[in-house]
Design an enzyme around this catalytic site. Structure first.
Site, mmCIF file in Angstrom:
data_model
loop_
_atom_site.group_PDB
_atom_site.id
_atom_site.type_symbol
_atom_site.label_atom_id
_atom_site.label_comp_id
_atom_site.label_asym_id
_atom_site.label_seq_id
_atom_site.Cartn_x
_atom_site.Cartn_y
_atom_site.Cartn_z
ATOM 1 N N ILE A 50 0.836 -1.206 0.000
ATOM 2 C CA ILE A 50 0.000 0.000 0.000
ATOM 3 C C ILE A 50 0.868 1.252 0.000
ATOM 4 C CG2 ILE A 50 -1.712 1.332 1.319
ATOM 5 C CD1 ILE A 50 -2.741 -1.385 2.397
ATOM 6 N N CYS A 51 1.954 1.213 0.770
ATOM 7 C CA CYS A 51 2.799 2.390 0.956
ATOM 8 C C CYS A 51 3.269 3.038 -0.349
ATOM 9 C CB CYS A 51 3.996 2.053 1.838
ATOM 10 S SG CYS A 51 3.521 1.440 3.476
ATOM 11 N N PRO A 52 3.762 2.286 -1.335
ATOM 12 C CA PRO A 52 4.237 2.971 -2.536
ATOM 13 C C PRO A 52 3.118 3.651 -3.322
ATOM 14 C CG PRO A 52 4.318 0.597 -2.855
ATOM 15 C CD PRO A 52 4.020 0.840 -1.398
ATOM 16 N N GLU A 54 0.664 5.343 -1.986
ATOM 17 C CA GLU A 54 0.493 6.635 -1.317
ATOM 18 C C GLU A 54 1.674 7.564 -1.597
ATOM 19 O OE1 GLU A 54 -1.757 5.748 2.772
ATOM 20 O OE2 GLU A 54 0.273 4.951 2.678
ATOM 21 N N ILE A 55 2.878 7.034 -1.429
ATOM 22 C CA ILE A 55 4.085 7.835 -1.617
ATOM 23 C C ILE A 55 4.139 8.373 -3.046
ATOM 24 C CG2 ILE A 55 6.608 7.771 -1.608
ATOM 25 C CD1 ILE A 55 6.275 5.463 0.534
#
Length: 178
Positions: A50-52, A54-55
Site C-alpha cells: 500500500i505504501c508505494p 500513497e508515496i
C-alpha cells in the site's frame, strides 16, 4: 497521540533527498523549511504494497502542495539506506520530489504517538502550520491507504482561515457568521 493545537515535535533525521551520487542524504529538522506549511505523512515500512501507492501519489501531486507553499515530508521507521534502495528499485518512487525521513530509532513516530504496537509507524498524516502547530491529524488502519485529495482539500480549508462547511472545496464560498 499528538493532536490539533499541539506543537509538532522537534526532530533531527537523516533523509533521502536525491538519487545523485554523493548527495543522496541530508539531515532535516522541524526547522528545515521555515515559514512553510508542512504535510508530514508516515507509513509503516518500505518494500510493502500500500505504501508505494500513497508515496507515489504524494509525489505526483507535489506541485499542488508547492503551489500552497507547503513542504511534503514522508517518513517511516526504515533507514535512509533502505529508503534509497527502495527509491532506486521502485519505478514509481525514483523521482520523488520530497524527502523520505528515516525514523530508525522511532523517535518521531513515538513523539507523535503513532507508533503501532508491532513497532512500525501507523499510516498517519499531520498538517502543520508555519508556526509549527498541528492543524490536522488523520490516522488510517494499516490496511487502508490515505486520500491525497482529502489532504489537499483540508490544507486548502485551513489556509483560508475561515469557516469551511462539510465537503467544502477551494473556490467555494465559506461560511459567514451573521
Amino acid at each position: 497521540m499528538l493532536t490539533v493545537g499541539d506543537r509538532f515535535p522537534e526532530f533531527s533525521l537523516q533523509a533521502v533527498t536525491s538519487l545523485e551520487s554523493g548527495n543522496e542524504f541530508e539531515t532535516l529538522t522541524q526547522a528545515s523549511h521555515p515559514g512553510k506549511w508542512k504535510v508530514v505523512f508516515l507509513w509503516p515500512m518500505d518494500f510493502t504494497f500500500i505504501c508505494p501507492t500513497e508515496i507515489a501519489e504524494f509525489g505526483r501531486r507535489n506541485g499542488e502542495f508547492q503551489d500552497r507553499d507547503t513542504q511534503v515530508l514522508g517518513a517511516s521507521i526504515d533507514t535512509h539506506y533502505v529508503h534509497l534502495a527502495w527509491r532506486k528499485s521502485h519505478p514509481d518512487l525514483k523521482h520523488l520530489p520530497f524527502p523520505m525521513l528515516a525514523d530508525t530509532r522511532r523517535e518521531l513516530s513515538s513523539a507523535l504517538g503513532v507508533l503501532h504496537r508491532d513497532g512500525v509507524a501507523l499510516r498517519a498524516t499531520f498538517i502543520v502550520d508555519p508556526e509549527g502547530v498541528i492543524r490536522h491529524v488523520s490516522v488510517n488502519d494499516l490496511s487502508v491507504g490515505r486520500n491525497v485529495d482529502e489532504v489537499l482539500r483540508t490544507l486548502d480549508a485551513l489556509q483560508t482561515d475561515e469557516l469551511c462547511p462539510c465537503n467544502w472545496k477551494k473556490g467555494e464560498s465559506t461560511l459567514q457568521v451573521a
